[in-house]
Design a protein around this motif. Sequence first.
Motif, PDB file in Angstrom:
ATOM      1  N   LYS A 138       0.838  -1.201   0.000  1.00  0.00           N
ATOM      2  CA  LYS A 138       0.000   0.000   0.000  1.00  0.00           C
ATOM      3  C   LYS A 138       0.872   1.249   0.000  1.00  0.00           C
ATOM      4  O   LYS A 138       1.971   1.251   0.556  1.00  0.00           O
ATOM      5  N   ASN A 140       0.038   5.104   1.150  1.00  0.00           N
ATOM      6  CA  ASN A 140      -1.033   5.851   1.818  1.00  0.00           C
ATOM      7  C   ASN A 140      -2.271   4.957   1.885  1.00  0.00           C
ATOM      8  O   ASN A 140      -2.194   3.852   2.397  1.00  0.00           O
ATOM      9  N   ASN A 141      -3.377   5.367   1.335  1.00  0.00           N
ATOM     10  CA  ASN A 141      -4.583   4.536   1.432  1.00  0.00           C
ATOM     11  C   ASN A 141      -4.851   3.722   0.172  1.00  0.00           C
ATOM     12  O   ASN A 141      -5.909   3.096   0.044  1.00  0.00           O
ATOM     13  N   THR A 143      -4.362   0.644  -2.185  1.00  0.00           N
ATOM     14  CA  THR A 143      -3.910  -0.751  -2.255  1.00  0.00           C
ATOM     15  C   THR A 143      -3.283  -0.994  -3.618  1.00  0.00           C
ATOM     16  O   THR A 143      -3.887  -0.707  -4.653  1.00  0.00           O
ATOM     17  N   ASN A 167       3.078   6.971   3.240  1.00  0.00           N
ATOM     18  CA  ASN A 167       3.100   5.853   4.181  1.00  0.00           C
ATOM     19  C   ASN A 167       2.985   4.551   3.408  1.00  0.00           C
ATOM     20  O   ASN A 167       2.019   4.335   2.678  1.00  0.00           O
ATOM     21  N   LEU A 168       3.995   3.698   3.559  1.00  0.00           N
ATOM     22  CA  LEU A 168       4.025   2.428   2.838  1.00  0.00           C
ATOM     23  C   LEU A 168       3.734   1.266   3.776  1.00  0.00           C
ATOM     24  O   LEU A 168       4.229   1.233   4.905  1.00  0.00           O
ATOM     25  N   GLN A 169       2.934   0.336   3.290  1.00  0.00           N
ATOM     26  CA  GLN A 169       2.797  -0.949   3.974  1.00  0.00           C
ATOM     27  C   GLN A 169       3.639  -1.950   3.198  1.00  0.00           C
ATOM     28  O   GLN A 169       3.483  -2.103   1.985  1.00  0.00           O
ATOM     29  N   TYR A 171       5.640  -5.846   2.944  1.00  0.00           N
ATOM     30  CA  TYR A 171       5.801  -7.237   3.388  1.00  0.00           C
ATOM     31  C   TYR A 171       7.226  -7.673   3.084  1.00  0.00           C
ATOM     32  O   TYR A 171       7.713  -7.517   1.963  1.00  0.00           O
ATOM     33  N   ASN A 180       4.780  -1.028   8.540  1.00  0.00           N
ATOM     34  CA  ASN A 180       4.542   0.268   7.907  1.00  0.00           C
ATOM     35  C   ASN A 180       5.778   1.145   8.058  1.00  0.00           C
ATOM     36  O   ASN A 180       6.475   1.078   9.077  1.00  0.00           O
ATOM     37  N   THR A 182       6.978   5.309   7.064  1.00  0.00           N
ATOM     38  CA  THR A 182       6.663   6.610   6.474  1.00  0.00           C
ATOM     39  C   THR A 182       7.957   7.275   6.032  1.00  0.00           C
ATOM     40  O   THR A 182       8.915   7.366   6.804  1.00  0.00           O
TER      41      THR A 182
END
Length: 533
Positions: A138, A140-141, A143, A167-169, A171, A180, A182
């Motif tokens: 992700k 920010n918001n 996907t 902001n990165l999600q 894996y 996460n 930022t």
Amino acid sequence: MNKNNYLPIYFAFAIIIGILIGSFFNGGTSASNLFAKKSSNEAKIKRLIDYIQQDYVDSVNTDNLLDGAITQILGKLDPHSVYIPKENLQEVTENMQGNFVGIGVQFRMIKDSITVIQPIKGGPSIKAGIKAGDRILKANNDTLYGKKYTSNTIPKYLKGQSGTEVNLQVYRKTNDSLFNVTLKRGKVAIKSVEVSYMINDSIGYIKLKRFARTTYKEFKNALKKLQKKGITDLVLDLRGNGGGYIDIANKIVDEFLEDGKLIVFTKDNKGNIDESYATHRGSFEKGGLYVLIDQNSASASEIVAGALQDNDRGVTIGRRSFGKGLVQEEKDLGDGSAIRLTIARYYTPTGRSIQKPYEKGNGKKYSSDINNRIKNGELLNKDSIKVVDSLKYTTPKGKIVYGGGGIVPDVFVAIDTTAYLNNFYFNTIQNFAFDLVDKNRKEFSKVALNDFIKSYDIEKAYKTYLNKINERLSDTRKRLHKQFNPTKESEKTIKQYLKATIANQIYGDEGFYRIIQSDDKMLLKVLELESSN
């Protein structure tokens, strides 16, 4: 509406805008008359656009019409005067400036996920701890996985204004963790020096990809590092380098020429001549020098090769270069678009123009020149290179050089027809190499590049690669017992490319090039010439 139906409108636009351009470049027109003509023609164009918008029978995008008309006009000039639409200008500018604003990762879409191949040195991602093999899920918001996005779609989520946060999600497969992070978007370098390394104890190697604003600084840093390692000779690889800024090319040539030597001169439509000379700043004026060129070395690359050849500096090796001797200047059109307009011709120190012939308005014929070279056999045999005796020039030491169509190298090296793989191999090897490294990152991280080059068991990897390919064969092919089985001639090339691609995943460009260039014909020619000196 059929696109061809717009052609009469394109031509109408082209004629009218052509009149306007003619008024700008009419040298005999007084300032007052020029202003009057300009105002009159601008009013004419505006009226035409108004008529089309208000009264034309079909709906028409006049912006597209104008873009098409500008392209048509420039197409009537030389092959290198071009229109850059506003949607393309940012990317073009970034390449020329040598940087962009983003998070700084090399990535590929693998199984519908953004997979980091390498974080870019000096960029925000590497500073934030992003590693090769990480999956960005992700931003920010938004996907970013499972959406069937292409690689061209992703940058709009990762790029942005300098200093803005994203902001990165992420894996991370190596420890099966989700986290996460930022980071702030910032300037990310677009490399000009693709790779530099020591070929042996005395010969250094630098491969230049472009001549951008940042190229000279990168080149100088690479040269300094090689000099600290004790090089006595340097290989400057300009193969595939399509050019860039002339002043950057001049700075690089200056590193090799003595003070006062002519590098290049340009001449504009008024006969004004601008000459560039070497200064006292050169740091490699005495060392041995080899310049590698091929049919895709163009423009600024040819300025470098031509300046060195005409000053009897070093040895030029390879195949005849592209043949671009025209100088462009970017001009803003005020709406986010621009044109690159040819404003001068450049000449090498002996006075030769290396621009190959062209017919105004016949860009297709100009672009097909490479096909003619292949048909004529000049990529395989130096004797097939056509030169014009009337364009013969002599260097200070008596060497014969030619103008009229690229730089003919001092030492010819034929193209290696055995070194080419079709896209099937490229794609399958890239995917296989990534999967192999991705599953064994911890183990590979413990192996130094030199040890990998010397001892990695490519035979085992090659057999696994073949098995993977055969597992994916169609059922029909399996029933016919037709296995994927490369010829012995291509097997060697596949193994080399496979090993180089695995090394690229682990060690970056140096790993790739040191393996892929181990039997490079031009580099082998350098070593041959060195041993005979």
